[in-house]
Structure formats: structure tokens, C-alpha cells
Design a protein around this motif. Structure first.
Motif, PDB file in Angstrom:
ATOM      1  N   LEU A  55       0.850  -1.353   0.240  1.00 50.37           N
ATOM      2  CA  LEU A  55       0.081  -0.347   0.154  1.00 50.37           C
ATOM      3  C   LEU A  55       0.656   1.175  -0.032  1.00 50.37           C
ATOM      4  O   LEU A  55       0.456   2.204  -0.426  1.00 50.37           O
ATOM      5  N   VAL A  56       2.106   1.476   0.397  1.00 50.77           N
ATOM      6  CA  VAL A  56       2.697   2.314   0.461  1.00 50.77           C
ATOM      7  C   VAL A  56       3.188   2.871  -1.091  1.00 50.77           C
ATOM      8  O   VAL A  56       3.550   4.240  -1.100  1.00 50.77           O
ATOM      9  N   ASN A  57       2.825   2.039  -1.832  1.00 50.23           N
ATOM     10  CA  ASN A  57       3.107   2.502  -3.223  1.00 50.23           C
ATOM     11  C   ASN A  57       1.994   3.476  -3.897  1.00 50.23           C
ATOM     12  O   ASN A  57       2.409   4.164  -4.769  1.00 50.23           O
ATOM     13  N   LEU A  58       0.835   3.584  -2.835  1.00 51.05           N
ATOM     14  CA  LEU A  58      -0.054   4.783  -3.287  1.00 51.05           C
ATOM     15  C   LEU A  58       0.685   6.064  -3.110  1.00 51.05           C
ATOM     16  O   LEU A  58       0.052   6.846  -3.841  1.00 51.05           O
ATOM     17  N   LEU A  59       1.398   6.360  -2.244  1.00 49.13           N
ATOM     18  CA  LEU A  59       2.158   7.354  -1.973  1.00 49.13           C
ATOM     19  C   LEU A  59       2.970   8.014  -3.295  1.00 49.13           C
ATOM     20  O   LEU A  59       2.932   9.291  -3.481  1.00 49.13           O
ATOM     21  N   TYR A  60       3.682   7.092  -4.030  1.00 48.49           N
ATOM     22  CA  TYR A  60       4.023   7.561  -5.384  1.00 48.49           C
ATOM     23  C   TYR A  60       2.921   8.001  -6.234  1.00 48.49           C
ATOM     24  O   TYR A  60       3.419   9.123  -7.000  1.00 48.49           O
ATOM     25  N   ILE A  61       1.831   7.356  -6.400  1.00 46.87           N
ATOM     26  CA  ILE A  61       0.975   7.952  -7.125  1.00 46.87           C
ATOM     27  C   ILE A  61       0.333   9.146  -6.644  1.00 46.87           C
ATOM     28  O   ILE A  61      -0.035  10.086  -7.471  1.00 46.87           O
ATOM     29  N   ILE A  62       0.306   9.616  -5.367  1.00 46.97           N
ATOM     30  CA  ILE A  62      -0.524  10.727  -4.861  1.00 46.97           C
ATOM     31  C   ILE A  62       0.699  12.030  -5.338  1.00 46.97           C
ATOM     32  O   ILE A  62       0.242  12.953  -5.507  1.00 46.97           O
ATOM     33  N   THR A  63       1.872  11.564  -4.818  1.00 45.78           N
ATOM     34  CA  THR A  63       3.018  12.486  -5.150  1.00 45.78           C
ATOM     35  C   THR A  63       2.957  12.879  -6.431  1.00 45.78           C
ATOM     36  O   THR A  63       3.020  14.237  -6.808  1.00 45.78           O
ATOM     37  N   GLY A  64       3.120  12.105  -7.393  1.00 44.62           N
ATOM     38  CA  GLY A  64       3.113  12.293  -8.623  1.00 44.62           C
ATOM     39  C   GLY A  64       1.722  13.142  -9.331  1.00 44.62           C
ATOM     40  O   GLY A  64       1.994  13.973 -10.133  1.00 44.62           O
ATOM     41  N   VAL A  65       0.471  12.763  -8.973  1.00 46.33           N
ATOM     42  CA  VAL A  65      -0.678  13.588  -9.287  1.00 46.33           C
ATOM     43  C   VAL A  65      -0.711  14.833  -8.776  1.00 46.33           C
ATOM     44  O   VAL A  65      -1.208  15.777  -9.688  1.00 46.33           O
ATOM     45  N   TYR A  66       0.019  14.922  -7.626  1.00 42.62           N
ATOM     46  CA  TYR A  66       0.022  16.255  -7.025  1.00 42.62           C
ATOM     47  C   TYR A  66       0.958  17.507  -7.948  1.00 42.62           C
ATOM     48  O   TYR A  66       0.510  18.336  -8.190  1.00 42.62           O
ATOM     49  N   TRP A  67       2.299  16.802  -8.306  1.00 44.37           N
ATOM     50  CA  TRP A  67       2.853  17.559  -9.095  1.00 44.37           C
ATOM     51  C   TRP A  67       2.503  17.710 -10.663  1.00 44.37           C
ATOM     52  O   TRP A  67       2.763  18.755 -11.193  1.00 44.37           O
ATOM     53  N   LEU A  68       1.686  16.739 -10.999  1.00 43.68           N
ATOM     54  CA  LEU A  68       1.385  16.817 -12.352  1.00 43.68           C
ATOM     55  C   LEU A  68       0.173  17.902 -12.682  1.00 43.68           C
ATOM     56  O   LEU A  68       0.005  18.501 -13.622  1.00 43.68           O
ATOM     57  N   GLN A  98       6.616  -1.510  -8.878  1.00 45.74           N
ATOM     58  CA  GLN A  98       7.073  -1.995  -7.708  1.00 45.74           C
ATOM     59  C   GLN A  98       5.979  -2.908  -6.981  1.00 45.74           C
ATOM     60  O   GLN A  98       6.338  -3.908  -6.413  1.00 45.74           O
ATOM     61  N   TRP A  99       4.721  -2.708  -7.121  1.00 49.74           N
ATOM     62  CA  TRP A  99       3.552  -3.254  -6.613  1.00 49.74           C
ATOM     63  C   TRP A  99       3.650  -4.660  -7.140  1.00 49.74           C
ATOM     64  O   TRP A  99       3.246  -5.687  -6.772  1.00 49.74           O
ATOM     65  N   THR A 100       3.640  -4.789  -8.640  1.00 47.19           N
ATOM     66  CA  THR A 100       3.595  -6.029  -9.227  1.00 47.19           C
ATOM     67  C   THR A 100       4.746  -6.761  -8.942  1.00 47.19           C
ATOM     68  O   THR A 100       4.479  -7.852  -8.763  1.00 47.19           O
ATOM     69  N   ARG A 101       5.886  -6.369  -8.543  1.00 44.96           N
ATOM     70  CA  ARG A 101       7.069  -6.899  -8.362  1.00 44.96           C
ATOM     71  C   ARG A 101       6.628  -8.001  -6.873  1.00 44.96           C
ATOM     72  O   ARG A 101       7.017  -9.104  -6.845  1.00 44.96           O
TER      73      ARG A 101
END
Length: 256
Positions: A55-68, A98-101
Motif C-alpha cells: 500500500l505504500v506504493n500509493l504514495l508514489y501515485i499521490i505525489t505524482g498526481v500532485y505535481w502533475l 514495484q507493486w507488481t514485483r
């Protein structure tokens, strides 16, 4: 934004296809849950087998969407906005890799997880190159060549068991060196603060990941493990790197 999306997805798709061939069969990757300190929860599906590390991988998405989606100011040039959007898409797409791995524990996703880390770090070098040269002196092919060299550097993993670590270490050292140089030339107190947070986050990312299993001897690291916190540090590293580079881009545009 569409241009940035294409320039991230097309190379990523090519890397995905290449990881499916037998070229990377000799690359040393970990393919078991024993490599991680977090205990697997047997009754949960594979994509949540290690809930915290997944679930920590959701932070990558949140950060990316924020800067996008972050609004631009008048001091941000068009090329600077493109560089920021590429970095944001890299963060977003790294999450499912990372999540798929973690979910399937197969060679191809494990190789891809290592491989895509390198061009993400290399994008810092690309962005600093734009800051130093300015819009007039920067060319897209500079970025393409640097990213290609970064992608090819993963070939070290085919030559030696620790080849990936060597390639990643060189990327990190180059990024820090270039960051120090551009800070000394163009920075102020605000960019220095962001740079220091980015470097500290990078140190946390490396150290906590290496100490994942030893730290598990302590209760506080048995659920939220060293690997989990290393991913948190990785996300903050991305965030403060974009803060640093965005502010630096605006500063240099004003001074020029």
C-alpha cells in the motif's frame, strides 16, 4: 502533458517487453518473501500479501498526481513544466512496477523494478542540465542521450552480481554532485532547504532498505519495516527533488 506522458510510457513499454526475453536471466534479483522483513498475511490476496509494503506504493501515485496537476506560476518556463510533468509521470508509473514485483515475485517485474530506477535518477541530471544551460541552450536530444545512457547502464547488472548497485550508486553520486554545483551557482536558502531534505531522504531510502531485516528484531520495525520506511523516504526524495528543481528553474529564469 500529453508529450510528457508519451515520453514516459513508450520507453517504459519497451523496457517491459525486453524484460520478458531471456537476456536478463543472469541478473541477480530476489524472488522470495524471505528477502523482506514484513511477514506475509496468508489470507490476503497476492497484491496485498505484505499490506504495508504494497500500500505504500500509493504514495508514489499521490505525489505524482500532485505535481502533475499543480498550478504553474509565471516564472516557470514551458520546458520546465514539461520536465516537471515527466518526473511526475515517472513517480506515478513506478508504483505499479514495484507493486507488481511484490505481488507476483517473478523475474521480469523484479528486473523492471531495478531498471526503471536508473532513468528516474537520471532525470534529475537532465533537469539540472536545463537549469544550467537555460531554455536557449538546452536541446531535447541532450535529455534523450542522457536517458539512453542511463538505461544502457543497467547492462552492468549482466556483467556482475552487484552491477545494478554500482550503476545506481553512480547515478546517486552524480545527482548529488550536480545538485551541489547548481545550488552553489544559482541557489538561495529556500532551494538549499529543499536540496538538504532531498539528500536526507535519499540517505534514508538507501540505509533503511539495507537494514530491513536487521531492524526487524525491534518491535517498532516488525509491521512498518525498514523497507516500508525506505519507500516513504523515496517518495519524500522525489517530492523535495521536484521542489528543489522547480524553484531553481523559476529562479534562473528570473535572473536571466
Amino acid at each position: 502533458m500529453l508529450s510528457a506522458l508519451l515520453h514516459v510510457t513508450l520507453p517504459l513499454a519497451l523496457c517491459v517487453l525486453l524484460t520478458r526475453c531471456r537476456l536478463f536471466d543472469a541478473v541477480a534479483v530476489d524472488l522470495s518473501y524471505d528477502h523482506y522483513a514484513e511477514q506475509r498475511v496468508e489470507h490476503l490476496p497476492a497484491f496485498l500479501a505484505m499490506p504495508c509494503n504494497c500500500l505504500v506504493n500509493l504514495l508514489y501515485i499521490i505525489t505524482g498526481v500532485y505535481w502533475l496537476l499543480r498550478g504553474t506560476d509565471n516564472a516557470e518556463p514551458e520546458q520546465g513544466r514539461y520536465l516537471r510533468q515527466v518526473f511526475a509521470f515517472m513517480s506515478i508509473f513506478y508504483a505499479p512496477v514495484q507493486w507488481t514485483r511484490l505481488a507476483v515475485l517473478q523475474r521480469a517485474p523484479a528486473v523492471l523494478d531495478q531498471w526503471v530506477t536508473l532513468p528516474i535518477f537520471a532525470w534529475v541530471l537532465v533537469w539540472i542540465g536545463f537549469i544550467e544551460r537555460g531554455a536557449a541552450g538546452w536541446r531535447v536530444w541532450h535529455a534523450a542521450v542522457l536517458e539512453l545512457l542511463s538505461v544502457l547502464s543497467y547492462g552492468l547488472a549482466l556483467l556482475h552480481e552487484r552491477g545494478f548497485e554500482v550503476a545506481l550508486g553512480c547515478h546517486v553520486l552524480l545527482a548529488v554532485y550536480k545538485g551541489v554545483r547548481v545550488q552553489l551557482t544559482h541557489g538561495d536558502a529556500r532551494t538549499l532547504r529543499n536540496f538538504m531534505f532531498a539528500v536526507l531522504s535519499c540517505c534514508g531510502f538507501v540505509v533503511l532498505k539495507l537494514l530491513d531485516l536487521p531492524l526487524a528484531r525491534y518491535r517498532i520495525f516488525q509491521r512498518f519495516t525498514g523497507h516500508f520506511w525506505s519507500k516513504v523516504c523515496d517518495v519524500t526524495q522525489i517530492h523535495f527533488s521536484i521542489c528543489f528543481l522547480t524553484n531553481m528553474t523559476s529562479r534562473t529564469k528570473k535572473t536571466r
